[in-house]
Design an enzyme around this catalytic site. Sequence first.
Site, PDB file in Angstrom:
ATOM      1  N   CYS A   1      45.989  38.014  39.929  1.00  0.00           N
ATOM      2  CA  CYS A   1      45.498  36.669  39.632  1.00  0.00           C
ATOM      3  C   CYS A   1      46.601  35.808  39.009  1.00  0.00           C
ATOM      4  O   CYS A   1      47.036  36.063  37.890  1.00  0.00           O
ATOM      5  CB  CYS A   1      44.306  36.797  38.681  1.00  0.00           C
ATOM      6  SG  CYS A   1      43.747  35.263  37.956  1.00  0.00           S
TER       7      CYS A   1
ATOM      8  N   CYS B   1      45.782  34.177  35.678  1.00  0.00           N
ATOM      9  CA  CYS B   1      45.807  35.201  34.617  1.00  0.00           C
ATOM     10  C   CYS B   1      47.238  35.412  34.137  1.00  0.00           C
ATOM     11  O   CYS B   1      47.500  35.457  32.934  1.00  0.00           O
ATOM     12  CB  CYS B   1      45.244  36.528  35.125  1.00  0.00           C
ATOM     13  SG  CYS B   1      43.506  36.470  35.609  1.00  0.00           S
TER      14      CYS B   1
END
Length: 143
Positions: free
Chosen positions: A59, A62
């Site tokens: 991600c 993230c």
Amino acid sequence: MGNCWTKLFNSAQEDYREVQNVDSKNVHLITSMEKWEAKLLEATQDGKIVIANFSAHWCRPCKSMTPAYCELADKYTSMVFLAIDVDELAELSTSWDIKATPTFVFFKDGRQVDKLVGADKSDLQQKIAAMDESGVAQKNYGS
């Protein structure tokens, strides 16, 4: 500068810290339900706020949040910062209704008190600062 989320922790943790660029000794990788329960119990007994970062190694948002999360962990040492890979601990992620990454869940006394979904560094900083200013995080600090 920094490392990638997946290289965050000794042996398994060391590899994770390198991949994820986690550069904080106050961020604890949760690799099992037992470790999750132990950290939550320890924080509850110590009267500390827990910030759990549910993320994924693939991600990008993230990964972009990792340096800020580490910086906050280093600044607010009276709080407990946890990192959970949603793919590694799907059972835990499902039990807390994590539907997007990153998701930051805030706990006090073992109960969820707040949640932030998405990679908003400013909102994360504000939520943590507000908890710190309320004195909640410092209740037992230094005792």
